[in-house]
Design an enzyme around this catalytic site. Structure first.
Site, PDB file in Angstrom:
ATOM      1  N   TYR A 221      -0.863   8.458  -2.273  1.00 42.96           N
ATOM      2  CA  TYR A 221      -0.935   8.238  -3.714  1.00 42.96           C
ATOM      3  C   TYR A 221      -2.163   8.962  -4.301  1.00 42.96           C
ATOM      4  O   TYR A 221      -2.176   9.321  -5.473  1.00 42.96           O
ATOM      5  CB  TYR A 221      -1.097   6.740  -4.028  1.00 42.96           C
ATOM      6  CG  TYR A 221       0.154   5.882  -3.924  1.00 42.96           C
ATOM      7  CD1 TYR A 221       1.355   6.372  -3.414  1.00 42.96           C
ATOM      8  CD2 TYR A 221       0.124   4.543  -4.341  1.00 42.96           C
ATOM      9  CE1 TYR A 221       2.476   5.561  -3.317  1.00 42.96           C
ATOM     10  CE2 TYR A 221       1.248   3.731  -4.264  1.00 42.96           C
ATOM     11  CZ  TYR A 221       2.419   4.237  -3.743  1.00 42.96           C
ATOM     12  OH  TYR A 221       3.532   3.429  -3.663  1.00 42.96           O
ATOM     13  N   GLY A 222      -3.182   9.096  -3.460  1.00 38.65           N
ATOM     14  CA  GLY A 222      -4.492   9.605  -3.912  1.00 38.65           C
ATOM     15  C   GLY A 222      -4.491  10.858  -4.766  1.00 38.65           C
ATOM     16  O   GLY A 222      -5.207  10.925  -5.761  1.00 38.65           O
TER      17      GLY A 222
ATOM     18  N   CYS B 263      -4.517  -1.146  -1.924  1.00 40.65           N
ATOM     19  CA  CYS B 263      -4.650   0.301  -2.047  1.00 40.65           C
ATOM     20  C   CYS B 263      -5.566   0.562  -3.245  1.00 40.65           C
ATOM     21  O   CYS B 263      -5.300   0.063  -4.345  1.00 40.65           O
ATOM     22  CB  CYS B 263      -3.267   0.914  -2.280  1.00 40.65           C
ATOM     23  SG  CYS B 263      -3.289   2.684  -2.614  1.00 40.65           S
ATOM     24  N   ASN B 264      -6.619   1.322  -2.994  1.00 34.47           N
ATOM     25  CA  ASN B 264      -7.578   1.593  -4.077  1.00 34.47           C
ATOM     26  C   ASN B 264      -6.960   2.469  -5.156  1.00 34.47           C
ATOM     27  O   ASN B 264      -7.158   2.238  -6.348  1.00 34.47           O
ATOM     28  CB  ASN B 264      -8.828   2.272  -3.520  1.00 34.47           C
ATOM     29  CG  ASN B 264      -9.653   1.338  -2.662  1.00 34.47           C
ATOM     30  OD1 ASN B 264     -10.631   0.779  -3.112  1.00 34.47           O
ATOM     31  ND2 ASN B 264      -9.255   1.134  -1.410  1.00 34.47           N
TER      32      ASN B 264
ATOM     33  N   ASP C  73       0.866  -1.180   0.000  1.00 37.09           N
ATOM     34  CA  ASP C  73       0.000   0.000   0.000  1.00 37.09           C
ATOM     35  C   ASP C  73       0.902   1.229   0.000  1.00 37.09           C
ATOM     36  O   ASP C  73       2.116   1.131   0.214  1.00 37.09           O
ATOM     37  CB  ASP C  73      -0.884  -0.009   1.261  1.00 37.09           C
ATOM     38  CG  ASP C  73      -1.708   1.272   1.402  1.00 37.09           C
ATOM     39  OD1 ASP C  73      -2.361   1.669   0.420  1.00 37.09           O
ATOM     40  OD2 ASP C  73      -1.667   1.911   2.478  1.00 37.09           O
ATOM     41  N   SER C  74       0.299   2.391  -0.192  1.00 36.16           N
ATOM     42  CA  SER C  74       1.061   3.631  -0.146  1.00 36.16           C
ATOM     43  C   SER C  74       1.570   3.937   1.268  1.00 36.16           C
ATOM     44  O   SER C  74       2.421   4.795   1.437  1.00 36.16           O
ATOM     45  CB  SER C  74       0.174   4.782  -0.624  1.00 36.16           C
ATOM     46  OG  SER C  74      -1.009   4.803   0.152  1.00 36.16           O
TER      47      SER C  74
ATOM     48  N   GLU D 235      -5.281   9.548   9.773  1.00 29.07           N
ATOM     49  CA  GLU D 235      -3.872   9.393  10.184  1.00 29.07           C
ATOM     50  C   GLU D 235      -3.546  10.275  11.391  1.00 29.07           C
ATOM     51  O   GLU D 235      -2.655   9.960  12.171  1.00 29.07           O
ATOM     52  CB  GLU D 235      -2.929   9.677   9.008  1.00 29.07           C
ATOM     53  CG  GLU D 235      -3.045   8.586   7.963  1.00 29.07           C
ATOM     54  CD  GLU D 235      -1.874   8.488   6.999  1.00 29.07           C
ATOM     55  OE1 GLU D 235      -0.937   9.293   7.110  1.00 29.07           O
ATOM     56  OE2 GLU D 235      -1.928   7.616   6.123  1.00 29.07           O
TER      57      GLU D 235
ATOM     58  N   CYS E 244     -11.586   3.284  -0.223  1.00 31.61           N
ATOM     59  CA  CYS E 244     -10.274   3.790   0.211  1.00 31.61           C
ATOM     60  C   CYS E 244      -9.906   2.997   1.457  1.00 31.61           C
ATOM     61  O   CYS E 244     -10.762   2.773   2.331  1.00 31.61           O
ATOM     62  CB  CYS E 244     -10.343   5.283   0.531  1.00 31.61           C
ATOM     63  SG  CYS E 244      -8.817   5.913   1.274  1.00 31.61           S
ATOM     64  N   THR E 245      -8.655   2.609   1.529  1.00 37.11           N
ATOM     65  CA  THR E 245      -8.240   1.736   2.637  1.00 37.11           C
ATOM     66  C   THR E 245      -8.358   2.383   4.016  1.00 37.11           C
ATOM     67  O   THR E 245      -8.417   1.683   5.017  1.00 37.11           O
ATOM     68  CB  THR E 245      -6.772   1.317   2.438  1.00 37.11           C
ATOM     69  OG1 THR E 245      -6.014   2.510   2.185  1.00 37.11           O
ATOM     70  CG2 THR E 245      -6.620   0.356   1.293  1.00 37.11           C
ATOM     71  N   HIS E 246      -8.380   3.731   4.073  1.00 41.84           N
ATOM     72  CA  HIS E 246      -8.474   4.405   5.379  1.00 41.84           C
ATOM     73  C   HIS E 246      -9.918   4.434   5.905  1.00 41.84           C
ATOM     74  O   HIS E 246     -10.124   4.626   7.095  1.00 41.84           O
ATOM     75  CB  HIS E 246      -7.973   5.843   5.285  1.00 41.84           C
ATOM     76  CG  HIS E 246      -6.480   5.960   5.204  1.00 41.84           C
ATOM     77  ND1 HIS E 246      -5.749   5.364   4.211  1.00 41.84           N
ATOM     78  CD2 HIS E 246      -5.593   6.599   6.001  1.00 41.84           C
ATOM     79  CE1 HIS E 246      -4.464   5.650   4.397  1.00 41.84           C
ATOM     80  NE2 HIS E 246      -4.341   6.402   5.470  1.00 41.84           N
TER      81      HIS E 246
HETATM   82  N1  DGL Z   1      -4.376   3.687   0.312  1.00 41.00           N
HETATM   83  C1  DGL Z   1      -4.994   4.763  -0.409  1.00 41.00           C
HETATM   84  C2  DGL Z   1      -6.269   4.257  -1.092  1.00 41.00           C
HETATM   85  O1  DGL Z   1      -6.843   3.260  -0.715  1.00 41.00           O
HETATM   86  C3  DGL Z   1      -5.291   5.947   0.480  1.00 41.00           C
HETATM   87  C4  DGL Z   1      -4.047   6.726   0.895  1.00 41.00           C
HETATM   88  C5  DGL Z   1      -3.345   7.390  -0.256  1.00 41.00           C
HETATM   89  O2  DGL Z   1      -3.896   8.334  -0.867  1.00 41.00           O
HETATM   90  O3  DGL Z   1      -2.245   6.962  -0.551  1.00 41.00           O
HETATM   91  O4  DGL Z   1      -6.703   4.874  -2.032  1.00 41.00           O
END
Ligand code: DGL
Length: 273
Positions: free
Chosen positions: A38-39, A69-70, A6-7, A161, A193-195
């Site tokens: 990454y978003g 990670c989406n 993941d990011s 976060e 989104c993973t968060h």
């Molecule tokens: N893990 C990212 C996602 O699921 C969220 C965090 C990011 O923007 O890197 O899109």
């Protein structure tokens, strides 16, 4: 060995779900904290980061890779599958899209995620694809009824976060982000989104009882379980080992990562990739 990347920390919500149902396997997790988030980034940049992450995990013996990670899945999954045609690489979008379709009674479905995920329209495409697969021509009327409303919620990543998920300010921001989806009377919402699973209870509260919430991290874990059952030839090792890598600050990864994983991370290795 199963490789997960993941990011940063978000993919640990996927790991959490995977460990609940597949604890016996060996896992390597890579959080690319040096490049998080990454978003907001472009597709090309995300693809470049993903290629390095995936190569890192394959070099260390990963037999299956989970893109937890989406934003990475929507930007890079087809590209990575093409680059590594003989490898097993699974993304987060399709299982959640299929589950949303199965859950929705009205066909009016919402998706929330980062800007990269929403801009890509990959969830929309996969929901339509799943509908065409699931319903034959006689049910075309149902396919025509499908409406997808999506909204990027970029502030929710830094807020979780910062551990602001219980704060009234976060709830107010969520209500703003979700207003349009509520007005559209969606009956199913994908947390793309993973968060966002950290905020699952708050999403439920804002959307109300008539809206089903699809946790993409949970669906990805269930999809991995099905995939392993369908591919016994991979011969995954089962020693319940876990190794965590981060591309940035190890102490922060251990501290925040333990919250996202829902269990203590005892050690992590900092790596340059
Ligand atoms: N893990 C990212 C996602 O699921 C969220 C965090 C990011 O923007 O890197 O899109």
């Amino acid at each position: 060995m199963i490789g997960v990347f993941d990011s940063g920390f978000g993919g640990l919500t996927v790991m959490k779900e995977i460990l609940k149902i597949l604890p016996e396997h060996d896992y390597m997790y890579l959080g690319d904290q040096a490049h998080v988030p990454y978003g907001p980034r472009s597709k090309e940049t995300i693809k470049r980061f993903c290629k390095k992450n995936i190569q890192f995990l394959f070099d260390r013996g990963a037999q299956i890779i989970i893109i937890a990670c989406n934003s990475a899945t929507t930007a890079a999954l087809p590209y990575l599958q093409k680059e590594y045609p003989d490898k097993h690489i699974l993304g987060v979008v399709i299982p959640a899209a299929e589950k949303a379709l199965e859950s929705s009674r009205s066909g009016v479905i919402g998706v929330v995620g980062t800007s990269a995920t929403i801009r890509s329209l990959v969830y929309n495409k996969e929901i339509i694809k799943a509908a065409n697969k699931l319903y034959n021509k006689e049910d075309k009327k149902y396919c025509d009824k499908i409406k997808i409303f999506s909204n990027a919620c970029p502030l929710l990543v830094p807020l979780t976060e910062e551990r602001w998920h219980k704060k009234p300010e976060t709830k107010m921001i969520m209500r703003k982000y979700l207003r349009r989806l509520k007005d559209a009377h969606i009956d199913t919402l994908i947390l793309g989104c993973t968060h966002y699973p950290i905020l699952e209870r708050e999403f439920k509260r804002v959307m109300g009882r008539n809206c089903r919430i699809i946790n993409a991290s949970r669906e990805q874990a269930l999809a991995l379980k099905r995939y392993i059952l369908e591919h016994p030839d991979i011969g995954l090792s089962k020693n319940s080992s876990r190794v965590f890598y981060t591309t940035d600050c190890k102490d922060k990864f251990i501290e925040l990562g333990s919250i996202f994983l829902g269990q203590p991370i005892n050690n992590a290795k900092k790596v340059e990739i």
